[in-house]
Design a protein around this motif. Structure first.
Motif, short mmCIF file in Angstrom:
data_model
loop_
_atom_site.label_atom_id
_atom_site.label_comp_id
_atom_site.label_asym_id
_atom_site.label_seq_id
_atom_site.Cartn_x
_atom_site.Cartn_y
_atom_site.Cartn_z
N LEU A 535 0.85 -1.19 0.00
CA LEU A 535 0.00 0.00 0.00
C LEU A 535 0.88 1.24 0.00
O LEU A 535 1.87 1.31 0.74
CB LEU A 535 -0.91 0.03 1.23
CG LEU A 535 -1.93 -1.09 1.40
CD1 LEU A 535 -2.90 -0.73 2.53
CD2 LEU A 535 -2.70 -1.36 0.12
N SER A 536 0.50 2.21 -0.81
CA SER A 536 1.22 3.48 -0.77
C SER A 536 0.91 4.18 0.55
O SER A 536 -0.03 3.83 1.27
CB SER A 536 0.79 4.36 -1.94
OG SER A 536 -0.54 4.82 -1.77
N SER A 537 1.68 5.20 0.87
CA SER A 537 1.46 5.93 2.12
C SER A 537 0.07 6.54 2.16
O SER A 537 -0.58 6.58 3.21
CB SER A 537 2.52 7.03 2.28
OG SER A 537 3.81 6.47 2.42
N ILE A 538 -0.41 7.01 1.00
CA ILE A 538 -1.74 7.61 0.94
C ILE A 538 -2.81 6.55 1.13
O ILE A 538 -3.77 6.74 1.89
CB ILE A 538 -1.95 8.34 -0.40
CG1 ILE A 538 -0.81 9.33 -0.66
CG2 ILE A 538 -3.30 9.04 -0.42
CD1 ILE A 538 -0.61 10.35 0.42
N GLU A 539 -2.67 5.41 0.44
CA GLU A 539 -3.64 4.32 0.56
C GLU A 539 -3.70 3.81 1.99
O GLU A 539 -4.79 3.58 2.54
CB GLU A 539 -3.27 3.19 -0.40
CG GLU A 539 -3.43 3.56 -1.87
CD GLU A 539 -2.79 2.54 -2.80
OE1 GLU A 539 -3.10 2.56 -4.00
OE2 GLU A 539 -1.97 1.73 -2.31
N LEU A 544 -5.97 3.76 7.77
CA LEU A 544 -5.72 4.04 9.18
C LEU A 544 -6.69 5.09 9.72
O LEU A 544 -7.11 5.02 10.88
CB LEU A 544 -4.27 4.51 9.37
CG LEU A 544 -3.20 3.44 9.07
CD1 LEU A 544 -1.82 4.07 9.07
CD2 LEU A 544 -3.28 2.30 10.08
N TRP A 545 -7.06 6.06 8.87
CA TRP A 545 -8.04 7.06 9.32
C TRP A 545 -9.37 6.39 9.66
O TRP A 545 -10.02 6.72 10.66
CB TRP A 545 -8.23 8.13 8.25
CG TRP A 545 -9.11 9.26 8.70
CD1 TRP A 545 -8.76 10.30 9.50
CD2 TRP A 545 -10.51 9.44 8.40
NE1 TRP A 545 -9.84 11.12 9.72
CE2 TRP A 545 -10.92 10.62 9.06
CE3 TRP A 545 -11.43 8.73 7.65
CZ2 TRP A 545 -12.23 11.10 8.97
CZ3 TRP A 545 -12.73 9.21 7.55
CH2 TRP A 545 -13.12 10.38 8.21
N SER A 604 1.27 10.26 11.16
CA SER A 604 1.96 10.90 10.04
C SER A 604 1.43 10.39 8.71
O SER A 604 1.31 11.15 7.74
CB SER A 604 3.47 10.66 10.14
OG SER A 604 3.77 9.27 10.04
N LEU A 605 1.08 9.10 8.65
CA LEU A 605 0.50 8.55 7.42
C LEU A 605 -0.90 9.10 7.19
O LEU A 605 -1.30 9.38 6.06
CB LEU A 605 0.47 7.03 7.49
CG LEU A 605 1.84 6.34 7.52
CD1 LEU A 605 1.69 4.85 7.83
CD2 LEU A 605 2.56 6.54 6.19
N LYS A 610 -4.66 13.11 4.39
CA LYS A 610 -5.44 14.35 4.46
C LYS A 610 -4.87 15.42 3.52
O LYS A 610 -5.62 16.14 2.84
CB LYS A 610 -5.46 14.88 5.90
CG LYS A 610 -6.25 14.01 6.87
CD LYS A 610 -6.22 14.62 8.27
CE LYS A 610 -7.05 13.79 9.24
NZ LYS A 610 -7.03 14.36 10.62
N ALA A 611 -3.55 15.49 3.46
CA ALA A 611 -2.92 16.48 2.58
C ALA A 611 -3.20 16.16 1.11
O ALA A 611 -3.38 17.07 0.29
CB ALA A 611 -1.41 16.51 2.83
N GLU A 612 -3.27 14.87 0.78
CA GLU A 612 -3.56 14.48 -0.60
C GLU A 612 -5.00 14.83 -0.98
O GLU A 612 -5.28 15.24 -2.11
CB GLU A 612 -3.32 12.98 -0.78
CG GLU A 612 -3.21 12.52 -2.21
CD GLU A 612 -1.88 12.86 -2.85
OE1 GLU A 612 -1.64 12.41 -3.99
OE2 GLU A 612 -1.07 13.57 -2.22
#
Length: 692
Positions: A535-539, A544-545, A604-605, A610-612
């Motif tokens: 999984l990418s950091s965004i995925e 996790l959210w 952090s992930l 959220k930033a994406e």
């Protein structure tokens, strides 16, 4: 708020995904499964699930009963069994919503839906399918010159039949053929005599006059003879040629059927393939809509045309609803034609035909289908290059051809942590009837644009499903905040204004509801493992959210969600994940245990995710429409939640249709408000009396 309620379902907006192109929230090829990618995350997440409200996990394989089903709880080794696939489905649905991914499934929605036209529709004429000498099929427009002034009213039914009269008293009051006991049948070619407009029903046989009003009724059929047996009218008088049109006991208080009257010089118009397609589409819609109800009647030994009562749905069905082949227009088929208001009746063109209808107050097809209103970027992927985040994480199968992807998430090791998690009911608990999805209710399912915003108050229903509109988004059942004693089944009384919506009034068991033998108690705990690969950091951040929602926010799981069942909390118990590069280094030195991130490092992930979202949609995370709506749904409402109805107390049969009728037509004093289902983030509930 005491006079308002919330609908059990609402929608998470699904705006076009064009803004997400070029980000991790857009489409791309998935990562191969042959190795750990160096910069992507793999490992295991241990999750604890706690039930906030009772959880329904019925065992369909052990259900008993034929017409009314009773379901035991699904159990393994004395504990409730929660299937990994159920958890994966719950997470996938939520993941699609908060990443605005493509829909994994969009069903068969390419056909247009229909709505019931108002009773005062104009420019509608009876017609019969005929043929010119050159073989061209035409529509012969009947009574066009006098616009229903010469319609023959054929006495057929009692206005108020007895409860045992399944045929609505046909055999006692129907006008039969002259000198015969035979009833005129649909499509018969007949001679008729009509009652002048200034005469009363006492001129008719006593058997009819005793069951009908004494008001003047123009053009009442007083005698009728089959034309096949009588080339000429049988006797002197004002006789007319016509065709019998029998639609059935399909309206409350219906007394008459009709005879379509032929007049010299009736206008005609060519019947095109487009006209026939419109007819077929409309009749098919009718039949699909009522298929389940007709099957249930058949199981009860009834027929579709049986008259059952005075309420909509309890009358007999129109013949086009149940008759095989009704979707085909054949020579001699009778129908109604809606013509353009400014058409020339003496010189009709096929484009003058607006619609072909089976009855005067008929369904009409909306202008476009639901599928045509869904943006292409949201439709299920048709190639592997177009996989959205949810497809890449949870897997994908091409519904339109070849192609599939296994996905990068697996759930396993589900176990119940409580010894006493099951609450059983000795006599069973009969649940209330659940409503069926009714996407034709445009004010609930339709948006004014592609961003999912609710229609404006007062939007006419015929203005639904227009090319410039959109769909509301992904359906969700918000959490329901109910009083502490709400789930106590020992009493049926309302508590703090909340009726126990999940219970069937009077415990009546029908073909439409179900009985359960047990449920999983609130505050029961389960634990399970989520294995992720590449999984990418965004995925991973999005996942996790979902696993760390704030206190007071819940996911929905299992059956009975419209009644409030299945609100659950998820919490991370342990995180054992690393990037592919870190796993490579760990395996190089087996003497040293892998170093996994602490729970606080997970943040952090989540922040990267959220930033994406902000990068793709131009707003802060909580201001993006689909994120804000999901958060609102997971918090839920503190007011009563149930399907629309006019009364605060539930009715054994639901009676949702009464609310929708009132919303459209109003009552004796006020006009209908024509309210739409509010956007989730602004949902203040619906009034019990939807009038202006």
């Amino acid at each position: 708020m005491a006079d308002r309620f919330h609908n059990p379902y609402n929608f998470i907006p699904a705006p076009p995904r064009t803004k997400a192109a070029g980000t991790e929230l857009g489409d791309r090829l998935p990562t191969p499964h042959d190795r750990y990618a160096e910069d992507q995350w793999s490992g295991k997440i241990t999750v604890t699930l706690t039930t906030e409200t009772p959880l329904l996990i019925p065992d369909a394989a052990r259900a008993t009963g034929s017409e009314h089903k009773t379901y035991p709880l699904r159990v393994v080794n004395g504990k409730p069994y929660l299937a990994p696939t159920s958890l994966k489905g719950m997470l996938r649905s939520a993941y699609e919503m908060i990443t605005n991914s493509r829909l994994s499934v969009f069903g068969n929605h390419q056909e247009r839906l229909a709505f019931r036209a108002p009773a005062d529709a104009k420019n509608i004429y009876p017609a019969i399918v005929a043929r010119r000498k050159n073989g061209t099929k035409i529509l012969r427009i009947l009574e066009a010159k006098e616009v229903f002034a010469r319609v023959g009213r054929l006495p057929r039914y009692k206005k108020k039949p007895q409860s045992h009269e399944r045929d609505k008293g046909e055999s006692r009051v129907s006008l039969t053929y002259h000198n015969s006991d035979d009833l005129p049948m649909h499509g018969d070619r007949v001679w008729v005599r009509l009652n002048p407009s200034n005469q009363y029903f006492q001129d008719l046989p006593r058997a009819i006059s005793q069951n009908l009003s004494r008001k003047p009724m123009p053009n009442l059929v007083t005698r009728i003879c089959p034309r096949e047996l009588n080339a000429q009218p049988p006797g002197a008088g004002d006789w007319h040629k016509g065709w019998v049109c029998i639609t059935g006991a399909n309206i409350n208080g219906k007394v008459y059927e009709r005879v379509f009257i032929e007049t010299p010089g009736d206008p005609t118009v060519e019947l095109t393939s487009d006209h026939e397609s419109l007819w077929q589409e409309l009749i098919t819609n009718y039949q699909k809509e009522h298929q389940r109800d007709i099957e249930e009647r058949q199981q009860q030994g009834l027929t579709a045309q049986d008259y059952l009562g005075d309420d909509p749905g309890e009358t007999g069905y129109s013949r086009h609803v149940y008759q095989s082949g009704a979707e085909k227009l054949k020579l001699g088929s009778l129908c109604y034609v809606e013509l353009q208001a400014d058409c020339d009746l003496e010189n009709l063109h096929p484009k003058d035909v607006v619609a072909l209808l089976p009855v005067t107050i008929s369904r009409r097809l909306y202008a476009t289908s639901p599928q045509s209103l869904l943006d292409d970027s949201l439709k299920p992927a048709d190639t592997i290059e177009k996989l959205s985040p949810a497809d890449r994480v949870f897997g994908w199968v091409n519904s339109n051809g070849q192609g599939s992807y296994r996905g990068n998430l697996r759930i396993y090791g589900v176990q119940c942590l409580n010894e006493n998690a099951i609450e059983s009911f000795d006599q069973g608990l009969t649940l209330a009837i659940l409503g069926q999805p009714k996407a034709q209710q445009a004010r609930f399912y339709l948006a004014k644009d592609g961003n999912g915003e609710a229609l404006a108050k007062g939007t006419p229903k015929e203005k639904g499903y227009q090319p410039n509109q959109g769909l509301r988004g992904r359906k969700i059942y918000p959490h329901q905040n109910v009083p502490n004693d709400y789930w106590n089944i020992e009493t049926t009384a309302a508590i703090d204004g909340f009726h126990r919506e999940y219970r069937q009034v009077n415990g009546e068991k029908t073909t439409q509801n179900r009985t359960i033998e047990a449920w999983v108690k609130p505050k029961s705990q389960f634990q399970f493992e989520i294995e992720v690969t590449n999984l990418s950091s965004i995925e991973l951040g999005a996942l996790l959210w979902l696993l760390t929602l704030p206190d007071g926010q819940f996911h929905r799981l299992g059956g009975g969600k419209p009644f409030g069942f299945g609100s659950v909390r998820l919490e991370i118990a342990q995180v054992q994940i690393q990037t592919g590069e870190q796993w490579k280094n760990s395996y190089r030195s087996l003497a040293q245990a892998p170093s996994f991130p602490e729970l606080q490092e997970v943040e952090s992930l989540i922040e990267l995710f959220k930033a994406e979202i902000k990068k793709a949609y131009g707003k802060s995370f909580q201001e993006v429409s689909f994120v804000a709506a999901f958060s609102k749904a997971s918090q839920g409402f503190a007011q009563p939640v149930h399907y629309p109805r006019l009364d605060k107390a539930p009715h054994p049969e639901g009676k949702s249709f009464e609310w929708f009728v009132c919303n459209e037509q109003g009552d004796k004093k006020k006009k209908g408000a024509k309210l739409a289902l509010s956007d989730l983030i602004r949902d203040q509930g619906l009034p019990y009396s939807p009038v202006e």
